[in-house]
Design an enzyme around this catalytic site. Structure first.
Site, PDB file in Angstrom:
ATOM      1  N   ALA A  68      56.838 -15.814 -34.030  1.00 23.88           N
ATOM      2  CA  ALA A  68      56.958 -15.521 -32.607  1.00 23.88           C
ATOM      3  C   ALA A  68      56.600 -14.062 -32.328  1.00 23.88           C
ATOM      4  CB  ALA A  68      58.388 -15.805 -32.135  1.00 23.88           C
ATOM      5  N   ALA A  69      55.727 -13.850 -31.344  1.00 23.49           N
ATOM      6  CA  ALA A  69      55.295 -12.490 -31.033  1.00 23.49           C
ATOM      7  C   ALA A  69      54.483 -12.483 -29.754  1.00 23.49           C
ATOM      8  CB  ALA A  69      54.457 -11.914 -32.171  1.00 23.49           C
ATOM      9  N   ILE A  71      51.015 -11.380 -28.739  1.00 20.80           N
ATOM     10  CA  ILE A  71      49.886 -11.253 -29.660  1.00 20.80           C
ATOM     11  C   ILE A  71      48.645 -10.616 -29.047  1.00 20.80           C
ATOM     12  CG2 ILE A  71      50.632 -13.206 -31.073  1.00 20.80           C
ATOM     13  CD1 ILE A  71      48.510 -14.913 -29.626  1.00 20.80           C
ATOM     14  N   TYR A 135      50.535  -2.919 -29.811  1.00 24.71           N
ATOM     15  CA  TYR A 135      50.689  -4.131 -30.623  1.00 24.71           C
ATOM     16  C   TYR A 135      50.686  -3.790 -32.114  1.00 24.71           C
ATOM     17  CZ  TYR A 135      49.383  -8.466 -32.985  1.00 24.71           C
ATOM     18  OH  TYR A 135      49.326  -9.534 -33.837  1.00 24.71           O
ATOM     19  N   VAL A 176      38.993 -15.164 -29.280  1.00 27.50           N
ATOM     20  CA  VAL A 176      37.547 -14.984 -29.196  1.00 27.50           C
ATOM     21  C   VAL A 176      36.782 -16.311 -29.199  1.00 27.50           C
ATOM     22  CG1 VAL A 176      35.525 -13.978 -30.320  1.00 27.50           C
ATOM     23  CG2 VAL A 176      37.681 -12.713 -30.266  1.00 27.50           C
ATOM     24  N   ARG A 200      34.755  -9.100 -37.564  1.00 28.27           N
ATOM     25  CA  ARG A 200      36.082  -9.679 -37.692  1.00 28.27           C
ATOM     26  C   ARG A 200      36.123 -10.607 -38.913  1.00 28.27           C
ATOM     27  NH1 ARG A 200      36.755  -6.171 -34.719  1.00 28.27           N
ATOM     28  NH2 ARG A 200      37.692  -6.137 -32.635  1.00 28.27           N
TER      29      ARG A 200
END
Length: 296
Positions: A68-69, A71, A135, A176, A200
């Site tokens: 859980a976050a 993001i 973040y 993305v 990435r």
């Protein structure tokens, strides 16, 4: 094992819950969103320390996977206080509950954002942590609490995920691949932040879910990158989407988002060595799955 998954209704959480159930584990989900999987579900904010403690005292999980976050990097830039509440307060609520109820193992979902822009790819786990967004800072804080204090009470694993994607991912999250596919299907135009040379490390959610199950049953404490170890430029994603759709799709470039990292891909040798794990789903196959899911 009885495994408590926070954020179990999200992309990674849902896939991981399904993988855990397939292995015969008892799974409990804690999330503000409803779950699509038939498990016990508690609808609450993990930053509510009192409520989280009550669930731990009721369930007494053997292990916790804390997914859980908040993001979104742009959201953290726009509202650092909210990011701190969700990511730092949320992590501490879970760690404290685990400490006081005898949980034996905690796994923390971290991120490439902890490295910032100063790291030269491929990034190893020894690179200094220099996050350049709230973040990233909040993820570093969670790691440091685990490695610096809570290691006295349970074993842990910190997993620094690359760009996790999959067919269930919502384009509205800003992810993305999901957003590019959605734009290509609905507008015949893919929107790209920056010039598209950003690199990435993309890894399919099913591969991540399989890894999460392995990590929960491993007794060692460690920090590890989770990714393919292969750089992919954003414009490479555009090319594959165009080829898979077999139609003309234009590209529109926009300014780079604040807090974004230009190049981020991993040296994933440590996790491969520790758990004999390697991603099995190719990027092209994964993008094909996303296209098929959004078409449905």
């Amino acid at each position: 094992m009885k495994v408590l998954v926070t954020g179990g209704s999200g992309l990674i959480g849902t896939a991981t819950t399904q993988a855990l159930l397939a292995e015969g584990h008892d799974v409990v989900n804690v999330d503000r969103e409803p779950t699509r999987v038939a498990v016990r579900h508690y609808n609450l904010d993990v930053a509510d320390a009192v409520a989280v403690r009550e669930i731990f005292e009721k369930e007494h999980p053997d292990a916790v996977l804390h997914l859980a976050a908040q993001i979104s990097v742009p959201s953290s830039v726009a509202d650092p206080l909210r990011d701190m509440h969700d990511n730092i307060q949320g992590a501490l609520s879970v760690f404290e509950a685990a400490r006081h109820t005898g949980t034996r193992r905690v796994v923390l979902a971290s991120s490439a954002a902890v490295y910032g822009n100063g790291a030269v790819p491929p990034i190893t786990e020894e690179v200094p942590l220099e996050p350049n967004s709230p973040y990233g800072v909040s993820k570093v804080a969670g790691e440091l609490y685990l490695r610096g204090f809570y290691r006295e009470f349970f074993t842990y694993a910190v997993l620094r995920y690359g760009n996790v994607y999959g067919p269930q991912q919502s384009y509205q999250s800003g992810a993305v691949i999901a957003k590019m596919v959605h734009d290509a299907l609905t507008e015949q135009c893919i929107h790209v932040d920056g010039d598209g040379t950003q690199e990435r490390d993309f890894v399919h959610v099913r591969d991540v879910a399989h890894l999460n199950v392995l990590v929960l049953t491993n007794p060692q404490s460690f920090v590890a990158n989770v990714g393919s170890g292969r750089p992919v430029q954003i414009m490479d994603i555009v090319r594959v989407i165009r080829e898979e759709l077999g139609q003309s799709v234009t590209v529109q470039h926009h300014p780079t988002r604040p807090g974004d990292i230009h190049a981020s891909y991993y040296d994933a040798a440590r996790i491969q060595r520790l758990l004999q794990w390697k991603p099995s789903i190719s990027l092209r196959e994964g993008i094909r799955q996303v296209i098929e899911a959004q078409r449905r």
